[in-house]
Write a protein that holds these residues in place. Structure first.
Motif, PDB file in Angstrom:
ATOM      1  N   ARG A  78      -1.594  -7.494   1.168  1.00  0.00           N
ATOM      2  CA  ARG A  78      -0.886  -8.701   0.710  1.00  0.00           C
ATOM      3  C   ARG A  78       0.617  -8.559   0.898  1.00  0.00           C
ATOM      4  O   ARG A  78       1.284  -9.510   1.321  1.00  0.00           O
ATOM      5  N   ALA A  79       1.168  -7.384   0.586  1.00  0.00           N
ATOM      6  CA  ALA A  79       2.610  -7.173   0.747  1.00  0.00           C
ATOM      7  C   ALA A  79       3.009  -7.280   2.218  1.00  0.00           C
ATOM      8  O   ALA A  79       4.041  -7.874   2.550  1.00  0.00           O
ATOM      9  N   TRP A  80       2.187  -6.717   3.111  1.00  0.00           N
ATOM     10  CA  TRP A  80       2.457  -6.822   4.544  1.00  0.00           C
ATOM     11  C   TRP A  80       2.391  -8.292   4.961  1.00  0.00           C
ATOM     12  O   TRP A  80       3.265  -8.787   5.674  1.00  0.00           O
ATOM     13  N   GLY A  81       1.351  -8.996   4.505  1.00  0.00           N
ATOM     14  CA  GLY A  81       1.199 -10.412   4.825  1.00  0.00           C
ATOM     15  C   GLY A  81       2.343 -11.255   4.283  1.00  0.00           C
ATOM     16  O   GLY A  81       2.818 -12.168   4.961  1.00  0.00           O
ATOM     17  N   ASP A  82       2.804 -10.944   3.079  1.00  0.00           N
ATOM     18  CA  ASP A  82       3.946 -11.671   2.506  1.00  0.00           C
ATOM     19  C   ASP A  82       5.186 -11.491   3.364  1.00  0.00           C
ATOM     20  O   ASP A  82       5.931 -12.451   3.608  1.00  0.00           O
ATOM     21  N   ALA A  83       5.429 -10.261   3.833  1.00  0.00           N
ATOM     22  CA  ALA A  83       6.586 -10.005   4.698  1.00  0.00           C
ATOM     23  C   ALA A  83       6.439 -10.757   6.020  1.00  0.00           C
ATOM     24  O   ALA A  83       7.398 -11.348   6.525  1.00  0.00           O
ATOM     25  N   PHE A  84       5.227 -10.757   6.586  1.00  0.00           N
ATOM     26  CA  PHE A  84       4.986 -11.504   7.820  1.00  0.00           C
ATOM     27  C   PHE A  84       5.238 -12.987   7.607  1.00  0.00           C
ATOM     28  O   PHE A  84       5.951 -13.631   8.385  1.00  0.00           O
ATOM     29  N   ASN A  85       4.649 -13.547   6.561  1.00  0.00           N
ATOM     30  CA  ASN A  85       4.772 -14.989   6.311  1.00  0.00           C
ATOM     31  C   ASN A  85       6.204 -15.403   6.001  1.00  0.00           C
ATOM     32  O   ASN A  85       6.574 -16.552   6.234  1.00  0.00           O
ATOM     33  N   ALA A  86       7.008 -14.468   5.533  1.00  0.00           N
ATOM     34  CA  ALA A  86       8.431 -14.737   5.285  1.00  0.00           C
ATOM     35  C   ALA A  86       9.261 -14.533   6.556  1.00  0.00           C
ATOM     36  O   ALA A  86      10.460 -14.804   6.556  1.00  0.00           O
ATOM     37  N   GLY A  87       8.633 -14.042   7.633  1.00  0.00           N
ATOM     38  CA  GLY A  87       9.367 -13.777   8.867  1.00  0.00           C
ATOM     39  C   GLY A  87      10.323 -12.605   8.742  1.00  0.00           C
ATOM     40  O   GLY A  87      11.317 -12.522   9.460  1.00  0.00           O
ATOM     41  N   ASP A  88      10.037 -11.659   7.843  1.00  0.00           N
ATOM     42  CA  ASP A  88      10.942 -10.566   7.503  1.00  0.00           C
ATOM     43  C   ASP A  88      10.615  -9.315   8.322  1.00  0.00           C
ATOM     44  O   ASP A  88       9.920  -8.408   7.844  1.00  0.00           O
ATOM     45  N   PRO A 137      12.574  -6.722   9.301  1.00  0.00           N
ATOM     46  CA  PRO A 137      13.000  -5.443   8.717  1.00  0.00           C
ATOM     47  C   PRO A 137      12.050  -4.946   7.622  1.00  0.00           C
ATOM     48  O   PRO A 137      11.745  -3.755   7.553  1.00  0.00           O
ATOM     49  N   ARG A 138      11.562  -5.841   6.808  1.00  0.00           N
ATOM     50  CA  ARG A 138      10.614  -5.434   5.754  1.00  0.00           C
ATOM     51  C   ARG A 138       9.304  -4.959   6.370  1.00  0.00           C
ATOM     52  O   ARG A 138       8.718  -3.971   5.919  1.00  0.00           O
ATOM     53  N   LEU A 139       8.809  -5.643   7.398  1.00  0.00           N
ATOM     54  CA  LEU A 139       7.580  -5.210   8.062  1.00  0.00           C
ATOM     55  C   LEU A 139       7.718  -3.794   8.603  1.00  0.00           C
ATOM     56  O   LEU A 139       6.798  -2.977   8.482  1.00  0.00           O
ATOM     57  N   LEU A 140       8.866  -3.482   9.184  1.00  0.00           N
ATOM     58  CA  LEU A 140       9.068  -2.154   9.758  1.00  0.00           C
ATOM     59  C   LEU A 140       9.068  -1.060   8.701  1.00  0.00           C
ATOM     60  O   LEU A 140       8.732   0.091   9.002  1.00  0.00           O
ATOM     61  N   GLU A 141       9.404  -1.407   7.463  1.00  0.00           N
ATOM     62  CA  GLU A 141       9.390  -0.426   6.375  1.00  0.00           C
ATOM     63  C   GLU A 141       7.975   0.048   6.050  1.00  0.00           C
ATOM     64  O   GLU A 141       7.810   1.069   5.390  1.00  0.00           O
ATOM     65  N   PHE A 142       6.963  -0.661   6.510  1.00  0.00           N
ATOM     66  CA  PHE A 142       5.581  -0.285   6.239  1.00  0.00           C
ATOM     67  C   PHE A 142       5.070   0.789   7.213  1.00  0.00           C
ATOM     68  O   PHE A 142       3.925   1.211   7.099  1.00  0.00           O
ATOM     69  N   TYR A 143       5.889   1.221   8.172  1.00  0.00           N
ATOM     70  CA  TYR A 143       5.446   2.150   9.216  1.00  0.00           C
ATOM     71  C   TYR A 143       6.230   3.446   9.186  1.00  0.00           C
ATOM     72  O   TYR A 143       7.446   3.433   8.999  1.00  0.00           O
ATOM     73  N   GLU A 144       5.526   4.563   9.419  1.00  0.00           N
ATOM     74  CA  GLU A 144       6.194   5.839   9.630  1.00  0.00           C
ATOM     75  C   GLU A 144       6.929   5.780  10.969  1.00  0.00           C
ATOM     76  O   GLU A 144       6.537   5.007  11.855  1.00  0.00           O
ATOM     77  N   PRO A 145       7.972   6.588  11.158  1.00  0.00           N
ATOM     78  CA  PRO A 145       8.747   6.526  12.407  1.00  0.00           C
ATOM     79  C   PRO A 145       7.931   6.728  13.678  1.00  0.00           C
ATOM     80  O   PRO A 145       8.251   6.154  14.712  1.00  0.00           O
ATOM     81  N   ASP A 146       6.878   7.526  13.633  1.00  0.00           N
ATOM     82  CA  ASP A 146       6.078   7.808  14.827  1.00  0.00           C
ATOM     83  C   ASP A 146       4.709   7.129  14.769  1.00  0.00           C
ATOM     84  O   ASP A 146       3.764   7.552  15.427  1.00  0.00           O
ATOM     85  N   ALA A 147       4.608   6.068  13.978  1.00  0.00           N
ATOM     86  CA  ALA A 147       3.324   5.369  13.803  1.00  0.00           C
ATOM     87  C   ALA A 147       2.851   4.752  15.118  1.00  0.00           C
ATOM     88  O   ALA A 147       3.633   4.578  16.065  1.00  0.00           O
ATOM     89  N   VAL A 148       1.574   4.415  15.130  1.00  0.00           N
ATOM     90  CA  VAL A 148       0.943   3.786  16.288  1.00  0.00           C
ATOM     91  C   VAL A 148       0.351   2.456  15.836  1.00  0.00           C
ATOM     92  O   VAL A 148      -0.249   2.366  14.761  1.00  0.00           O
ATOM     93  N   ILE A 149       0.531   1.410  16.665  1.00  0.00           N
ATOM     94  CA  ILE A 149      -0.062   0.103  16.387  1.00  0.00           C
ATOM     95  C   ILE A 149      -0.682  -0.426  17.680  1.00  0.00           C
ATOM     96  O   ILE A 149      -0.167  -0.171  18.772  1.00  0.00           O
ATOM     97  N   SER A 185      -5.862  -3.932  -1.252  1.00  0.00           N
ATOM     98  CA  SER A 185      -5.486  -5.339  -1.104  1.00  0.00           C
ATOM     99  C   SER A 185      -4.008  -5.563  -1.337  1.00  0.00           C
ATOM    100  O   SER A 185      -3.383  -6.384  -0.671  1.00  0.00           O
ATOM    101  N   ALA A 186      -3.405  -4.829  -2.280  1.00  0.00           N
ATOM    102  CA  ALA A 186      -1.981  -5.014  -2.574  1.00  0.00           C
ATOM    103  C   ALA A 186      -1.124  -4.671  -1.358  1.00  0.00           C
ATOM    104  O   ALA A 186      -0.153  -5.369  -1.063  1.00  0.00           O
ATOM    105  N   LEU A 187      -1.479  -3.621  -0.642  1.00  0.00           N
ATOM    106  CA  LEU A 187      -0.727  -3.239   0.551  1.00  0.00           C
ATOM    107  C   LEU A 187      -0.856  -4.322   1.619  1.00  0.00           C
ATOM    108  O   LEU A 187       0.133  -4.744   2.208  1.00  0.00           O
TER     109      LEU A 187
END
Length: 132
Positions: free
Chosen positions: A15-25, A27-39, A11-13
């Motif tokens: 929530r942190a992703w959601g907080d970054a989204f809700n802040a419109g951040d 650059p912070r959202l991108l920090e949650f992904y590995e360089p070769d991640a898939v979405i 849940s903490a992960l």
């Protein structure tokens, strides 16, 4: 020097992703992904790979506005440095460029990997991958 916040999967992960989204951040959202991640950027969409493609997908998602709300995690199964998780989410108040409401909700399927600094980053992020 950037300071890394170590967030355990669960849940903490989310929530942190959601907080970054809700802040419109973005650059912070991108920090949650590995360089070769898939979405998977939307319901029924084809997966995209890599930070540039993920940035484009997240920029579109942020452009919907609204507030992202996560439910409690359905599960997080950890095996060493890999974890599989799932939680329900809903985007409240999102709209397209014409002002038409865009209701989005789903149940995620997420694979994350522990990084050398102890943080977790997405390897696979499928917001709609676990069904309802």
């Amino acid at each position: 020097m950037t300071t890394t916040t170590v967030i355990e999967p669960g849940s903490a992960l989310n929530r942190a992703w959601g907080d970054a989204f809700n802040a419109g951040d973005l650059p912070r959202l991108l920090e949650f992904y590995e360089p070769d991640a898939v979405i998977v950027p939307g319901p029924g969409a084809e997966p995209v790979r890599g930070i540039e493609a993920i940035e484009g997908a997240l920029r579109w998602f942020l452009g919907l506005g609204g507030r992202l709300e996560f439910g409690e995690s359905r599960y997080w199964i950890v095996s060493g440095d890999i974890a599989l998780g799932s939680c329900a989410f809903e985007l409240v108040g999102g709209h397209d460029g014409d002002g038409t409401p865009v209701p989005l909700a789903g149940v995620t399927a997420e694979v994350v990997r522990r990084q050398p600094d102890g943080s977790w980053r997405y390897v696979v992020d499928h917001p709609f991958g676990a069904g309802a």
